[in-house]
Design a protein around this motif. Structure first.
Motif, PDB file in Angstrom:
ATOM      1  N   PRO A  86     -10.813  34.126 -45.593  1.00 40.27           N
ATOM      2  CA  PRO A  86     -11.341  35.346 -44.971  1.00 40.27           C
ATOM      3  C   PRO A  86     -10.296  36.444 -44.829  1.00 40.27           C
ATOM      4  O   PRO A  86     -10.643  37.575 -44.496  1.00 40.27           O
ATOM      5  CB  PRO A  86     -11.826  34.863 -43.601  1.00 40.27           C
ATOM      6  CG  PRO A  86     -11.015  33.640 -43.318  1.00 40.27           C
ATOM      7  CD  PRO A  86     -10.793  32.992 -44.656  1.00 40.27           C
ATOM      8  N   THR A 114     -16.409  40.358 -47.700  1.00 43.82           N
ATOM      9  CA  THR A 114     -17.209  40.613 -46.502  1.00 43.82           C
ATOM     10  C   THR A 114     -17.275  42.113 -46.243  1.00 43.82           C
ATOM     11  O   THR A 114     -16.312  42.845 -46.528  1.00 43.82           O
ATOM     12  CB  THR A 114     -16.610  39.909 -45.273  1.00 43.82           C
ATOM     13  OG1 THR A 114     -15.247  40.315 -45.098  1.00 43.82           O
ATOM     14  CG2 THR A 114     -16.648  38.395 -45.456  1.00 43.82           C
ATOM     15  N   THR A 118     -13.075  40.304 -40.187  1.00 41.35           N
ATOM     16  CA  THR A 118     -13.543  39.197 -39.358  1.00 41.35           C
ATOM     17  C   THR A 118     -12.422  38.742 -38.433  1.00 41.35           C
ATOM     18  O   THR A 118     -11.247  39.019 -38.680  1.00 41.35           O
ATOM     19  CB  THR A 118     -13.994  38.016 -40.230  1.00 41.35           C
ATOM     20  OG1 THR A 118     -12.901  37.593 -41.067  1.00 41.35           O
ATOM     21  CG2 THR A 118     -15.167  38.409 -41.121  1.00 41.35           C
ATOM     22  N   CYS A 120      -9.986  36.027 -36.888  1.00 42.67           N
ATOM     23  CA  CYS A 120      -9.356  34.765 -37.293  1.00 42.67           C
ATOM     24  C   CYS A 120      -8.324  34.340 -36.256  1.00 42.67           C
ATOM     25  O   CYS A 120      -7.867  35.149 -35.445  1.00 42.67           O
ATOM     26  CB  CYS A 120      -8.686  34.920 -38.660  1.00 42.67           C
ATOM     27  SG  CYS A 120      -9.808  35.350 -40.005  1.00 42.67           S
ATOM     28  N   PRO A 138     -13.462  32.328 -40.450  1.00 41.42           N
ATOM     29  CA  PRO A 138     -13.280  33.189 -39.274  1.00 41.42           C
ATOM     30  C   PRO A 138     -14.005  32.631 -38.051  1.00 41.42           C
ATOM     31  O   PRO A 138     -15.052  31.989 -38.181  1.00 41.42           O
ATOM     32  CB  PRO A 138     -13.918  34.506 -39.715  1.00 41.42           C
ATOM     33  CG  PRO A 138     -15.004  34.093 -40.649  1.00 41.42           C
ATOM     34  CD  PRO A 138     -14.465  32.900 -41.391  1.00 41.42           C
ATOM     35  N   ALA A 141     -17.557  35.949 -37.491  1.00 40.30           N
ATOM     36  CA  ALA A 141     -17.740  36.263 -38.903  1.00 40.30           C
ATOM     37  C   ALA A 141     -18.350  37.629 -39.160  1.00 40.30           C
ATOM     38  O   ALA A 141     -18.326  38.103 -40.305  1.00 40.30           O
ATOM     39  CB  ALA A 141     -18.619  35.191 -39.560  1.00 40.30           C
TER      40      ALA A 141
END
Length: 521
Positions: A86, A114, A118, A120, A138, A141
């Protein structure tokens, strides 16, 4: 740590415009301060970093430590993009928290896969040198469902009433910037609590220096306690709470603002907005922390004002503003000053000599302090980075009107290079008395001015070697009661070198939605 190629580092060291006592990356690109903290007596500064070129691309987390906030030592890169993850296209901004003895980073993963960034998580042992990413990243998300957002990134995380709370910067199309509030027991599973606050982008004209923008980056939330120290947010108290954010609009970084208000029932009611720095984007992406004494320390990114091509040629881009102490005065105005530790760098005094009705000295790496009596219509002009023939000079002016004091910086002759940004800065100093105190920091291409605790930060790029003059000239009844200053020592070590095993792979070229804004163009 991942270090820049030797030629990139050499180019950076050879640049006469590179700051000497402000924090910079070894070379390459630097932007937002991240994870600023004091841990077991040691100050930590993480930062957005590209060691491979002076451009915002596939960002890592650089890391440096200090015991005095002045002299910094490089540590290994903390976070790097993970192919297919991610954060494949960048480990963007975030914070460092202590999860019951486990240092934990919450950051924004950037991936072309994406539509938004996101949330993390990564954890370390107590060295803060070895980081492991959460396998389930993540942990958040996507933005909350049902909101048409302009962006979704950057984090503020704190403990409140036995649980973790988190803000993520965002904005709503057709309305304005906002910050989404979440709650968690473990930093992994987060419950949505809705927007903490939603701004109004229509409240001011878009060209206003306090326009709140359409997306809020780098949200930072804290409170001041009755004894003057600072602490994490707590809705159970009646303490004044402050939200700091950076106003962003359509890939352009605008400026940072402070909102003072009341925090209760998972919402923040704004009472007043204030400009964080009168220099606009040159003190961007601020992040604060409370040190072990409760002092609130502010970091921010001094963006460049020269073209991307010049940054590439110089081998480096971006520096941190001097860390500053924040406080709330009796009028509930936020004020700031360089941390006291900066005095450690003072060397020989500046040799101020009489010059016309004022004084003159010479330096491009210095601190100056003035005490000025400023009656109605009185003014003081302070020229810095000035040549004797005035072909190059940056002009600071303090002027009192019946209602206020204005501070301005005229960059129209700051450089003979027509390609640099020479737009002016100005703003008001609230609550100023008859005598005002001024501090000025000069560091080759950076200028920081503090007028009774109101800051103005900017960048200038003189081309002539003799652009070293400092001239102070009062007029219209103004009096300079005291002027003094010091040459400041170099703080950056020249032998910043790569460690064995440093990563050297070339980065892929996915589109980065903040690339244009972060390049300073």
């Amino acid at each position: 740590m991942t270090a820049p190629a030797t030629d990139l580092r050499q180019a950076a060291l050879a640049d006469p415009l590179r700051p000497a006592f402000h924090f910079t990356s070894p070379a390459g690109w630097l932007n937002d301060p991240n994870g600023v903290a004091q841990h077991d007596g040691v100050f930590h500064l993480f930062y957005q970093y590209n060691p491979l070129a002076a451009e915002h691309h596939r960002i890592r987390w650089g890391h440096a430590i200090s015991t005095d906030l002045v002299r910094w030592h490089d540590r290994p890169i903390a976070l790097s993009p993970s192919d297919g993850g991610p954060d494949a296209d960048g480990c963007w901004s975030g914070v460092l928290v202590d999860d019951n003895g486990t240092p934990t980073i919450v950051y924004s993963g950037n991936s072309a896969a994406t539509p938004t960034q996101t949330a993390c998580v990564a954890r370390s042992d107590t060295s803060l040198d070895r980081w492991q990413k959460e396998p389930g990243n993540p942990v958040i998300a996507a933005p909350p469902a049902g909101y048409n957002v302009t962006g979704f990134r950057d984090h503020c995380v704190w403990r409140e009433n036995g649980a973790w709370r988190q803000l993520i910067g965002s904005g709503l199309h057709g309305r304005g910037g906002c910050a989404f509030l979440y709650e968690s027991d473990d930093l992994i599973r987060w419950r949505e609590l809705g927007p903490l606050i939603i701004g109004d982008a229509s409240a001011l004209p878009e060209n206003d220096d306090a326009w709140p923008g359409t997306m809020w980056e780098c949200v930072d939330f804290f409170r001041f306690t009755p004894d003057g120290t600072s602490a994490p947010p707590d809705a159970r108290t009646h303490d004044p709470h402050l939200l700091i954010f950076s106003a962003w609009h359509e890939d352009v970084t605008r400026h940072s603002l402070i909102v003072r208000g009341t925090y209760r029932d998972d919402r923040f009611d704004a009472h007043a907005y204030q400009r964080l720095d009168l220099g606009g984007r040159h003190a961007y992406a601020p992040q604060t922390f409370a040190d072990e004494s409760g002092r609130r320390v502010l970091w921010s990114w001094m963006q460049e004002a020269r073209p991307a091509q010049a940054q590439h040629a110089a081998g480096w881009s971006g520096a941190m503003a001097i860390p500053r102490r924040l406080w709330l005065d009796d009028t509930l105005t936020v004020r700031q000053e360089p941390v006291a530790e900066l005095a450690m760098l003072r060397e020989a005094p500046l040799a101020f000599e009489p010059h016309g009705a004022g004084f003159a000295a010479s330096s491009v790496q210095a601190e100056a302090e003035l005490s000025v009596d400023l009656p109605d219509a009185g003014a003081v002009q302070i020229d810095v980075f000035a040549t004797d023939d005035e072909a190059e000079q940056t002009v600071i002016t303090l002027r009192r009107s019946p209602s206020t004091i204005e501070v301005s910086v005229d960059r129209s002759r700051s450089s003979l290079d027509d390609n640099v940004d020479a737009s002016p800065h100005r703003g008001e100093v609230p609550g100023a008395g008859a005598t005002i105190d001024v501090r000025i920091l000069l560091d080759h291409s950076s200028l920081e001015v503090f007028v009774d605790g109101i800051a103005l930060t900017t960048r200038v790029y003189p081309t002539r070697a003799d652009a070293t003059g400092i001239r102070v000239e009062p007029s219209h009844g103004a009096t300079v009661r005291d002027v003094k200053g010091w040459h400041l020592a170099r703080a950056e070590a020249r032998d910043r070198t790569p460690e064995p095993g440093a990563e050297s792979h070339a980065a892929s070229r996915h589109h980065d939605p903040r690339h244009r804004a972060r390049s300073g163009t």
